[in-house]
Design a protein around this motif. Structure first.
Motif, PDB file in Angstrom:
ATOM      1  N   LEU A 155      -9.279   2.214   0.086  1.00 29.64           N
ATOM      2  CA  LEU A 155      -9.077   1.154   1.089  1.00 29.64           C
ATOM      3  C   LEU A 155      -8.456  -0.045   0.402  1.00 29.64           C
ATOM      4  CD1 LEU A 155      -9.499  -0.243   3.881  1.00 29.64           C
ATOM      5  CD2 LEU A 155     -11.704  -1.027   2.986  1.00 29.64           C
ATOM      6  N   GLU A 156      -7.365  -0.539   1.000  1.00 30.43           N
ATOM      7  CA  GLU A 156      -6.743  -1.776   0.514  1.00 30.43           C
ATOM      8  C   GLU A 156      -6.895  -2.833   1.603  1.00 30.43           C
ATOM      9  OE1 GLU A 156      -2.690  -0.764  -1.530  1.00 30.43           O
ATOM     10  OE2 GLU A 156      -3.184   0.769  -0.088  1.00 30.43           O
ATOM     11  N   THR A 157      -7.356  -3.991   1.233  1.00 25.25           N
ATOM     12  CA  THR A 157      -7.444  -5.108   2.170  1.00 25.25           C
ATOM     13  C   THR A 157      -6.594  -6.237   1.619  1.00 25.25           C
ATOM     14  OG1 THR A 157      -9.645  -4.460   2.912  1.00 25.25           O
ATOM     15  CG2 THR A 157      -9.017  -6.745   3.284  1.00 25.25           C
ATOM     16  N   PHE A 158      -5.536  -6.535   2.356  1.00 23.91           N
ATOM     17  CA  PHE A 158      -4.564  -7.521   1.880  1.00 23.91           C
ATOM     18  C   PHE A 158      -4.898  -8.874   2.497  1.00 23.91           C
ATOM     19  CE2 PHE A 158      -0.181  -9.373   1.974  1.00 23.91           C
ATOM     20  CZ  PHE A 158      -0.045  -9.485   0.599  1.00 23.91           C
ATOM     21  N   CYS A 159      -5.219  -9.856   1.632  1.00 31.80           N
ATOM     22  CA  CYS A 159      -5.729 -11.151   2.094  1.00 31.80           C
ATOM     23  C   CYS A 159      -4.882 -12.309   1.575  1.00 31.80           C
ATOM     24  CB  CYS A 159      -7.161 -11.358   1.592  1.00 31.80           C
ATOM     25  SG  CYS A 159      -8.364 -10.302   2.375  1.00 31.80           S
ATOM     26  N   HIS A 305      -7.094  -6.405  -2.263  1.00 25.36           N
ATOM     27  CA  HIS A 305      -8.399  -5.928  -2.736  1.00 25.36           C
ATOM     28  C   HIS A 305      -8.443  -4.406  -2.547  1.00 25.36           C
ATOM     29  CE1 HIS A 305      -9.885 -10.101  -2.801  1.00 25.36           C
ATOM     30  NE2 HIS A 305      -9.278 -10.249  -1.638  1.00 25.36           N
ATOM     31  N   VAL A 306      -8.741  -3.691  -3.609  1.00 24.68           N
ATOM     32  CA  VAL A 306      -8.716  -2.228  -3.551  1.00 24.68           C
ATOM     33  C   VAL A 306     -10.064  -1.669  -3.982  1.00 24.68           C
ATOM     34  CG1 VAL A 306      -7.539  -0.129  -4.337  1.00 24.68           C
ATOM     35  CG2 VAL A 306      -6.260  -2.278  -4.167  1.00 24.68           C
ATOM     36  N   ASN A 307     -10.596  -0.761  -3.184  1.00 25.18           N
ATOM     37  CA  ASN A 307     -11.783  -0.007  -3.593  1.00 25.18           C
ATOM     38  C   ASN A 307     -11.566   1.445  -3.225  1.00 25.18           C
ATOM     39  OD1 ASN A 307     -13.187  -2.920  -3.145  1.00 25.18           O
ATOM     40  ND2 ASN A 307     -14.308  -1.689  -4.632  1.00 25.18           N
ATOM     41  N   ASP A 308     -12.154   2.327  -4.010  1.00 24.21           N
ATOM     42  CA  ASP A 308     -11.931   3.749  -3.727  1.00 24.21           C
ATOM     43  C   ASP A 308     -13.187   4.567  -3.945  1.00 24.21           C
ATOM     44  OD1 ASP A 308     -12.060   3.725  -6.479  1.00 24.21           O
ATOM     45  OD2 ASP A 308     -10.227   4.879  -6.789  1.00 24.21           O
ATOM     46  N   THR A 333      -2.519   2.237   8.672  1.00 23.66           N
ATOM     47  CA  THR A 333      -2.372   0.807   8.404  1.00 23.66           C
ATOM     48  C   THR A 333      -2.627   0.049   9.697  1.00 23.66           C
ATOM     49  OG1 THR A 333      -0.697   1.292   6.736  1.00 23.66           O
ATOM     50  CG2 THR A 333      -0.811  -0.962   7.496  1.00 23.66           C
ATOM     51  N   ALA A 334      -3.458  -0.976   9.632  1.00 22.27           N
ATOM     52  CA  ALA A 334      -3.781  -1.759  10.833  1.00 22.27           C
ATOM     53  C   ALA A 334      -4.338  -3.102  10.379  1.00 22.27           C
ATOM     54  CB  ALA A 334      -4.818  -1.029  11.691  1.00 22.27           C
ATOM     55  N   PRO A 335      -4.278  -4.116  11.233  1.00 25.02           N
ATOM     56  CA  PRO A 335      -4.898  -5.395  10.863  1.00 25.02           C
ATOM     57  C   PRO A 335      -6.361  -5.208  10.462  1.00 25.02           C
ATOM     58  CG  PRO A 335      -3.568  -5.681  12.827  1.00 25.02           C
ATOM     59  CD  PRO A 335      -3.592  -4.197  12.543  1.00 25.02           C
ATOM     60  N   ARG A 336      -7.067  -4.332  11.186  1.00 25.38           N
ATOM     61  CA  ARG A 336      -8.428  -3.938  10.806  1.00 25.38           C
ATOM     62  C   ARG A 336      -8.523  -2.434  11.011  1.00 25.38           C
ATOM     63  NH1 ARG A 336      -7.990  -8.172   9.868  1.00 25.38           N
ATOM     64  NH2 ARG A 336      -9.265 -10.010  10.126  1.00 25.38           N
ATOM     65  N   VAL A 337      -8.734  -1.698   9.919  1.00 20.38           N
ATOM     66  CA  VAL A 337      -8.841  -0.256  10.099  1.00 20.38           C
ATOM     67  C   VAL A 337     -10.245   0.110  10.550  1.00 20.38           C
ATOM     68  CG1 VAL A 337      -7.026   0.330   8.432  1.00 20.38           C
ATOM     69  CG2 VAL A 337      -9.407   0.147   7.665  1.00 20.38           C
ATOM     70  N   HIS A 373      -5.763   2.342   4.633  1.00 21.50           N
ATOM     71  CA  HIS A 373      -6.603   3.296   3.915  1.00 21.50           C
ATOM     72  C   HIS A 373      -5.959   4.667   3.928  1.00 21.50           C
ATOM     73  CE1 HIS A 373      -9.435   4.147   7.647  1.00 21.50           C
ATOM     74  NE2 HIS A 373      -8.168   4.132   7.974  1.00 21.50           N
ATOM     75  N   GLN A 374      -6.331   5.457   2.944  1.00 23.14           N
ATOM     76  CA  GLN A 374      -5.736   6.789   2.832  1.00 23.14           C
ATOM     77  C   GLN A 374      -6.719   7.738   2.163  1.00 23.14           C
ATOM     78  OE1 GLN A 374      -2.422   7.208   0.158  1.00 23.14           O
ATOM     79  NE2 GLN A 374      -3.404   6.125  -1.505  1.00 23.14           N
ATOM     80  N   VAL A 375      -6.497   9.015   2.447  1.00 26.03           N
ATOM     81  CA  VAL A 375      -7.233  10.052   1.732  1.00 26.03           C
ATOM     82  C   VAL A 375      -6.195  10.954   1.076  1.00 26.03           C
ATOM     83  CG1 VAL A 375      -8.927  11.914   1.836  1.00 26.03           C
ATOM     84  CG2 VAL A 375      -9.055  10.039   3.491  1.00 26.03           C
ATOM     85  N   ARG A 376      -6.341  11.128  -0.218  1.00 18.95           N
ATOM     86  CA  ARG A 376      -5.485  12.081  -0.918  1.00 18.95           C
ATOM     87  C   ARG A 376      -6.310  13.310  -1.231  1.00 18.95           C
ATOM     88  NH1 ARG A 376      -3.311  11.106  -5.907  1.00 18.95           N
ATOM     89  NH2 ARG A 376      -5.306  10.234  -6.538  1.00 18.95           N
ATOM     90  N   ILE A 377      -5.668  14.449  -1.106  1.00 19.95           N
ATOM     91  CA  ILE A 377      -6.325  15.687  -1.504  1.00 19.95           C
ATOM     92  C   ILE A 377      -5.653  16.139  -2.794  1.00 19.95           C
ATOM     93  CG2 ILE A 377      -6.870  18.066  -0.877  1.00 19.95           C
ATOM     94  CD1 ILE A 377      -6.778  17.265   2.020  1.00 19.95           C
ATOM     95  N   VAL A 378      -6.444  16.215  -3.854  1.00 26.39           N
ATOM     96  CA  VAL A 378      -5.894  16.576  -5.162  1.00 26.39           C
ATOM     97  C   VAL A 378      -6.414  17.964  -5.522  1.00 26.39           C
ATOM     98  CG1 VAL A 378      -5.817  15.943  -7.608  1.00 26.39           C
ATOM     99  CG2 VAL A 378      -5.806  14.151  -5.852  1.00 26.39           C
TER     100      VAL A 378
END
Ligand SMILES: [Zn+2]
Ligand SMILES: [Zn+2]
Ligand SMILES: [Zn+2]
Length: 419
Positions: A155-159, A305-308, A333-337, A373-378
């Motif tokens: 999740l990235e929150t751009f402030c 701000h990034v958390n994963d 991507t949205a103002p609030r996901v 936010h995104q989900v990657r499958i590795v």
């Protein structure tokens, strides 16, 4: 704000910026110059001790050196409490509601590696380790290739945050937008141009319109010059070659003799190299322009701000998943996901809920501009093999087919000896 409460403009004992034994001059007298002048003279103003909403605890020097007196700053509507250090301004309230999306991007599947790919990846890995033996990689028998998927939620929150402070710079005669031309816009009413690059940290300094004025430079009493701080106005400095002695001792023909110093021609002093002998230098504050332009500076900071969260259920260290590419299963991507609630692995849904929730109230002094936010499958494959009657395993992960093989059977120590 009233300077009369401290006779002579002197701050109370222990006030911000106070210099022991060096009070401001009596009213009507010029400001001190040169090396004797306190570096943070203007910040000694009593009003500085009251403003700033507690940003400057008693005894701590203001960070801006040699600022003009706050009393001389214009009274700008809406900016009454601005000092010379940044004053953070929480954003006005705004719509923070979050709606579940009506349509979400679908989640796509992944690929698996076969034996040839597994062996090739391991050969590459062995080649990168100069003393690993390649025999094991070439001849090992795969007993099982166990494909799994690691999931990486981010999740990235751009402030954006804003702060204001009085600023000054040499005045070069440019045209100004003084307070008299209209009210200053509020700090959150100003639109930066160009705007930020989404999800990238950035910073911008802006002059708040209608706050600028021109003041005589207090540092040089509007002369454009200050005393040279190298020679204290003398124009000469001690010769460093002979330490002012005018001669140097030399060993000649078995005897020590004093010889006239060739650097200062025996005078012990040399022309000051900073002021070239004139005893004064260009004022460092107004750059010799004699006047300062004072204005309120708006500083805009953009922070991503990034958390994963990583879901990886084999012995492969989780953090390795961050370093490789995978399949982007989902991005929004949205103002609030809204938290991900439709991923097949419930741990990802729970992590999304937790991280989205933690960001919701985490940045009260910032305005949230956008979230992504995104989900990657590795892909992760655990390769079980047998070599020389021994069972072992290694991992292949990421689209790069990186290998994690701490148990590779032919490493330096005994691998070299059996070759
Ligand atoms: Zn000398
Ligand atoms: Zn000098
Ligand atoms: Zn000056």
């Amino acid at each position: 704000m009233d300077p009369s409460q401290y006779p002579g403009g002197a701050p109370p004992a222990g006030a911000v910026g106070a210099v022991p034994g060096q009070g401001p001059p009596p009213q009507g007298q010029p400001y001190p110059q040169g090396p004797g002048a306190p570096a943070n003279y203007g910040a000694m103003n009593p009003s500085e001790t009251k403003g700033e909403a507690g940003k400057l605890p008693g005894g701590q020097a203001a960070p801006t050196p040699s600022a003009p007196s706050l009393n001389e700053m214009d009274n700008v509507g809406g900016y009454e409490n601005v000092g010379f250090s940044d004053n953070c301004l929480p954003p006005p309230s705004y719509d923070e509601s979050v709606q579940p999306p009506t349509e979400r991007p679908e989640i796509k599947g992944v690929d698996v590696v076969n034996e040839d790919q597994a062996r090739e990846a391991l050969m590459m890995y062995v080649a990168e380790h100069c003393c690993y033996g390649k025999g094991a990689a070439e001849t090992m028998k795969f007993t099982q290739l166990q494909p799994t998927n690691a999931f990486h939620y981010t999740l990235e929150t751009f402030c954006e945050s804003r702060s204001t402070a009085w600023a000054f710079e040499p005045f070069c005669g440019e045209s100004l937008t003084p307070p008299a031309n209209g009210p200053a816009p509020g700090p959150w009413d100003i639109t930066p141009s160009p705007g930020p690059t989404m999800f990238q940290d950035g910073k911008m300094d802006l002059e708040v319109p209608h706050t600028a004025s021109v003041k005589a430079c207090h540092n040089c009493c509007a002369s454009g010059w200050i005393q040279c701080n190298k020679c204290f106005g003398l124009g000469r400095e001690q010769c460093t070659f002979c330490n002012g002695r005018g001669c140097s001792r030399q060993y000649i023909d078995g005897d020590w003799v004093d010889r006239s110093c060739t650097s200062c021609n025996g005078r012990g002093m040399r022309t000051c190299h900073r002021c070239h002998g004139c005893g004064r230098i260009t004022c460092t504050l107004c750059d010799g322009k004699t006047r300062l332009k004072c204005y309120i500076k708006l500083t805009i900071l953009w922070v991503n701000h990034v958390n994963d969260h990583i879901v990886e259920r084999t012995e492969l260290p989780d953090h390795l998943i961050r370093e490789v590419t995978g399949h982007q299963a989902f991005q929004e991507t949205a103002p609030r996901v809204f938290p991900v609630n439709h991923f097949p692995d419930p741990e990802i849904n729970a992590a999304s809920k937790r991280i989205v929730g933690s960001h919701a109230g985490a940045f009260p002094t910032e305005r949230m501009l956008m979230q992504r936010h995104q989900v990657r499958i590795v892909p992760v494959t655990q390769a079980f093999f047998n070599w020389k009657e021994k069972d072992s395993d290694f991992f292949i992960y990421g689209f790069e087919n990186k290998v994690f093989a701490p148990k590779y059977p032919q490493t330096c120590c005994w691998g070299c000896t059996i070759l």
